[in-house]
Design a protein around this motif. Structure first.
Motif: not given
Length: 865
Positions: A806-814
């Protein structure tokens, strides 16, 4: 066993499977299997009237888990049980109630056996042994005769704790503040005739043998300290004003001889009467009498106040010719060393305290730093290494060099020598009690002894090279005549009089028809003197030995009898001994770290020397289980009223729950308090397993199917569970194995369905721990019992590897979203997935992507402005 109940009805299911195991002889072990062997042994119990408590049950449940696991792994497992049934409690009960110890013992054994079977233990009761059975103690007597023949058994006068009121000898632990633990009667030290085994002849080998054993280091250290090998010097001190007498001491610190300012002898030392001057006679005799009321434990207690009396005599220090006073003090024991010490208060804590109390000079002879010479007693006692001062020609030497030089000089003057000393004392092998193994010995006069020797029969063949004799009060000599193996066992005679004879002999002395006897000087047959005289053969009058053997005797070799318990021709047959060897695992409490294990090692090594055994050590792997404390956190005992018995929980929770809870409480080798409430959690776990397999109608759960596309998470966890439970069971990490089984059950509960193979594999792992539940569910799956015969599952290495992450998707570190992707997915694919994710798109729409950061298998971070 078919039921329609939706709950796990252990009250009916557990007895059913226990009966099935017994009827099908599931745990009877063959001696001629082609399978690899695994000999698993518990320290067998003394069958007390209180029955099993949870401490026993922890031990036996643990070994049973391992034994069932090993059976499933394809081993021929020997897991026997027996009874260490001779001992003082049954005799004391007989004195109080008149009930014969044999009756009490049999009642207790039957109760223990019932409890063990009710716990669901896979024990081979066809090999059951009992140390009080004549067919067993025949071979205990036979081993004694071997020791006797080879000069390792002898008779000696030894100081013991004698209670005139009780008429018996008491162990040190049974004497408290000079009084008997039972009744509070005065106890005195008295020399009594005792049989003694020469265990010191094996001291070096017993010490060396520890090196190759897989035992707890603490236990090996305790045994090594008990044997207590010390290198030092034997030093001879002449007595001032006397030509013939001298005191001999052993010291590990001959370098400190110039600091010896007084000597101490034990109150029991044979020279005390002759050393004592007339003006000190009254004081010394009073002190010796006072010391006779103390046990060795009381006398050697380090914290106790030092006491002693000056004898009036002086010894001559061999290195400087100075006269030094000789004291008698109870902190020196006749049973340790020579019963005399040279006291160096400047360099020994105990001697320093004694010297200060009695204002004896204190001389410093070792300084920590070279060239320093301090006055007074500041910094004393100093017990470390250093350099010699105030030591004549040895001054300035380092103390190690001084030890060697001063010992050599003493030897040159015939005033001492280098020697090795062992703390280990020969084994006191007599008990003045009824309920024990009789000695196969008849005492006869010298004429009869010599006649038996001249006849050259079986009796003569078992005589030692040096005859064993004792002096009677009338000044006559009585000789120990062996009763040879063909006449064994010497049966303990029936009597209803268990009171001591009053003459420092066992109650057997009261059985006069048995004690007073005639012996055939060729064959060793013994008959009562009261009966008719035989018409043929060489017969002579004698008196049987009335002491009995200690409880340690039967427990020294029981592990060997389990290999061949029905053999009437030998203690163990050659074929069985070579196949089974010694236990592959021996489990018991740490309280037996010294004496039982040491005595068993001694007998085993002796039997190896005689060519009877093929191994030198009896227990190559030893494990000490932890203590199960009462609910109050204290050791379980009747007096505290905190004993927890498995009988209390069989009907309310079941044997499987007891087994699992005892293992789940914590690491097997740690102390743990019993908690009657916490076992509820284990009961719920077992019910959860039942309901996962059996539906409300008592039928197999429809979740269990023949085929399906197993969820990857379930399949992977199953193989991880196989790997962990296998490892943890093999290494006795039972608490963590159970934790993993709980995790697996939770995963099954979350699954919409899983295969029959998955269900079977889970039950195979559960079976050693909760065998009744596992057998029942195994049969419900349509499989033939016993589940132990189904083998043990193997983990598939390929399925241990997780293919998705499971990986996370971040936008500008969030974090804005996440996704399950194939492990090691391509970087470009991960970025594309992130950009097309609906949750991410809301945060990047209308913006420019300035940077794309990918951390493999963890995250994608899009920098958008």
């Amino acid at each position: 066993m078919a039921t329609t109940c939706s709950d796990y009805e252990f009250t009916s299911i557990e007895p059913h499977w226990q009966a099935w195991w017994e009827e099908n002889r599931c745990f009877q072990t063959p001696d001629d299997s082609d399978k690899p062997k695994f000999y698993l042994l518990d320290m067998f119990p003394y069958p007390s009237g209180a029955g099993l408590h949870m401490g026993h049950t922890e031990n036996y449940a643990a070994t049973d888990i391992l034994g069932r696991y090993k059976v499933a792994r394809g081993f021929n497992v020997l897991h026997p049980m027996g009874w260490d049934a001779f001992g003082l409690p049954a005799e004391q009960y007989a004195l109080k109630t008149g009930t014969h110890p044999a009756i009490t013992t049999q009642t207790n054994v039957d109760n223990f056996r019932r409890q063990l079977k009710r716990t669901g233990l896979g024990l081979d009761f066809s090999r059951e042994v009992n140390t009080t059975d004549p067919s067993y103690y025949k071979w205990t007597q036979w081993i004694f005769m071997l020791l006797f023949k080879h000069g390792l058994a002898y008779v000696d006068e030894r100081p013991v704790n004698w209670c005139p009121e009780l008429g018996t000898v008491l162990a040190n632990e049974e004497v408290i503040d000079g009084k008997s633990d039972v009744g509070g009667h005065p106890v005195e030290r008295r020399n009594l005739r005792q049989w003694v085994l020469r265990i010191t002849a094996y001291a070096d080998r017993l010490l060396k043998g520890l090196e190759g054993l897989d035992w707890p280091e603490s236990t090996k250290t305790q045994q090594a300290n008990w044997i207590g090998r010390s290198e030092g010097a034997e030093v001879h001190f002449k007595i001032a004003g006397r030509q013939e007498e001298e005191l001999v001491v052993f010291t590990t610190r001959p370098d400190t001889l110039f600091g010896a300012t007084y000597m101490v002898v034990s109150p029991e030392h044979p020279l005390v009467p002759s050393l004592t001057t007339l003006d000190q006679k009254e004081k010394v005799e009073a002190y010796v009498a006072q010391a006779a009321s103390k046990s060795d434990l009381d006398r050697t207690e380090l914290a106790k106040e030092k006491t002693g009396v000056f004898t009036g005599a002086y010894a001559i220090n061999p290195v400087n010719g100075q006269d030094i006073p000789i004291w008698v003090a109870d902190y020196v024991l006749m049973t340790y060393g020579t019963g005399a010490i040279m006291a160096v208060p400047g360099h020994d804590d105990r001697d320093f305290e004694f010297a200060q109390k009695f204002q004896i000079p204190i001389q410093r002879v070792v300084e920590k730093e070279r060239g320093t010479t301090n006055g007074g007693v500041e910094g004393l006692p100093y017990t470390g290494p250093g350099f010699m001062v105030h030591s004549g020609d040895y001054t300035g030497m380092d103390n190690a060099t001084c030890k060697t030089k001063i010992t050599a000089d003493l030897q040159a003057k015939d005033e001492g020598k280098q020697t090795v000393h062992f703390k280990l004392r020969d084994w006191l092998f007599s008990r003045q009690r009824y309920w024990g193994e009789p000695f196969p010995i008849v005492w006869v006069c010298e004429t009869v002894y010599e006649k038996a020797k001249a006849l050259g029969g079986e009796v003569a063949a078992w005589m030692p090279k040096e005859p064993i004799f004792l002096e009677t009060d009338e000044g006559n000599r009585m000789f120990a005549l062996p009763i040879p193996p063909s006449q064994l066992p010497v049966i303990l005679p029936e009597t209803d009089n268990f009171k001591p004879s009053g003459e420092a002999e066992s109650p057997l002395a009261n059985v006069t028809d048995w004690v007073n006897c005639r012996i055939n000087l060729e064959t060793g047959e013994v008959i009562s003197e009261a009966g008719p005289s035989p018409e043929t053969g060489e017969w002579a009058p004698g008196r049987r030995e009335t002491n009995t053997m200690p409880q340690w005797a039967g427990s020294c070799w029981y592990y060997l009898r389990f290999l061949d318990p029905h053999n009437t021709e030998a203690m163990v047959g050659e074929k069985n001994e070579q196949y089974w060897g010694v236990p592959d695992l021996y489990m018991g409490g740490a309280e037996h770290a010294v004496l039982h294990l040491l005595y068993a090692r001694f007998w085993h090594l002796f039997l190896y020397d005689q060519g009877i055994l093929t191994t030198e050590e009896p227990f190559k792997k030893l494990f000490h289980h932890g203590v199960i404390l009462g609910e109050d956190g204290e050791k379980m005992s009747k007096s505290r009223g905190n004993i927890a018995s498995p009988d209390e929980f069989f009907e309310s929770h079941g044997a499987d729950a007891i087994r699992l809870y005892l293992m789940f409480m914590g690491p097997l080798d740690k102390k743990k308090p019993w908690n009657s409430k916490n076992i509820e959690g284990i009961s719920r776990f077992l019910q959860k397993i039942w309901r996962e397999f059996i539906d409300r109608d008592g039928q197999l759960n429809s979740k269990i199917v023949d085929r399906n596309q197993e969820m990857e998470a379930t399949d992977r966890l199953l193989h991880q569970t196989i790997e962990k439970v296998t490892h943890d069971t093999e290494t006795l990490g039972f608490n963590t194995a159970i934790s993993q089984l709980m995790i697996m059950v939770n995963q099954l509960a979350k699954s919409e369905s899983y295969t029959r193979e998955t269900a079977k594999t889970f039950l195979q792992m559960l079976a050693p721990y909760a065998p009744h539940l596992a057998e029942e569910l195994w049969e419900r799956l349509g499989e033939a019992p016993s589940i132990m015969n189904a083998g043990w599952p193997e983990a598939d290495p390929a399925k241990l590897v997780q293919n998705t992450v499971e990986i996370v998707f971040q936008v500008n570190g969030k974090v804005r979203s996440q996704a399950v992707v194939h492990k090691d997915a391509d970087k470009a694919d991960l970025i594309a997935m992130a950009k097309t994710d609906p949750k991410v798109q809301g945060f990047i729409e209308g913006k420019s992507i300035k940077k794309e950061i990918v951390v493999p298998n963890k995250l994608v971070n899009l920098v958008a402005v």
